[in-house]
Write a protein that holds these residues in place. Structure first.
Motif: not given
Length: 214
Positions: A160-175, A186-192
């Motif tokens: 969860q900490e990684l999700k929280d530290q990502l900008k809106v529109g940012g991408r998290l690439v994780i195996p 790949r997770l992309t953070k949405l505005e909501n």
């Protein structure tokens, strides 16, 4: 550390192989041309440094296949000046590839042996990422938010900490996954605050571990 004409020629052969495998992002390919992979390997692996193979780098860790490094980096869709958090410095090769693209890198390594070994090699290449010894599950909140987060080890779940530290529109690439194979995600953070999730097949990584190793 010597980067000979032979090494440079072998790098270009590797780049041609990456192109054949579908890597087309020119910034990623240019970074592979700039970064001598053999600097990050034991001398006994020098002759195989530019083959699409993974190698042991100590502390029961590996340097990833060049294709895996290129593929993950491409998924980040980086732009010069982006701030990127890397979880798992490892040998430092992926870190150097990110730096060569022109992004600002924060990288965390939980194995002190690798953290100590990677720093001088990356510095020798003229790059200055922010390197830390610590627990990657926690990320690095003091440098957040990040345009992208890259995890270079197999995670049993998405912290969860990684999700929280990502900008809106940012991408998290994780195996993601336990066992020998993980699903590249790949997770992309949405505005909501929600995330769009995409998957890209099976890959094999060493496990992402909690707590730091002395």
């Amino acid at each position: 550390m010597i980067d000979s004409y032979r090494h440079k020629g072998l790098r270009r052969q590797l780049i041609d192989e990456l192109k054949e495998k579908g890597i087309s992002n020119q910034a990623v390919l240019d970074a592979f041309d700039k970064v001598p992979r053999h600097f990050f390997l034991d001398s006994s692996f020098m002759n195989q440094a530019y083959t699409n193979m993974a190698f042991q780098i100590g502390a029961k860790q590996t340097i990833s296949h060049p294709f895996t490094v290129a593929f993950q980096t491409t998924l980040l869709e980086l732009e010069r000046g982006h701030r990127v958090l890397e979880i798992g410095t490892g040998s430092g090769f992926q870190t150097a590839i990110l730096c060569a693209i022109g992004v600002r890198v924060v990288s965390i390594e939980r194995q002190k042996e690798l953290y100590i070994k990677a720093k001088p090699i990356i510095s020798h290449l003229g790059y200055s990422p922010n390197l830390f010894y610590g627990d990657g599950y926690k990320g690095k909140a003091s440098y957040a938010p990040y345009d992208s987060i890259l995890v270079t080890c197999g995670a049993p779940f998405i912290p969860q900490e990684l999700k929280d530290q990502l900008k809106v529109g940012g991408r998290l690439v994780i195996p993601i996954g336990e066992g020998k194979m993980q699903i590249m995600t790949r997770l992309t953070k949405l505005e909501n605050g929600e995330f769009e999730t995409e998957t890209y097949g099976d890959f094999s990584f060493v496990p992402m571990l909690t707590k730091t190793a002395k």
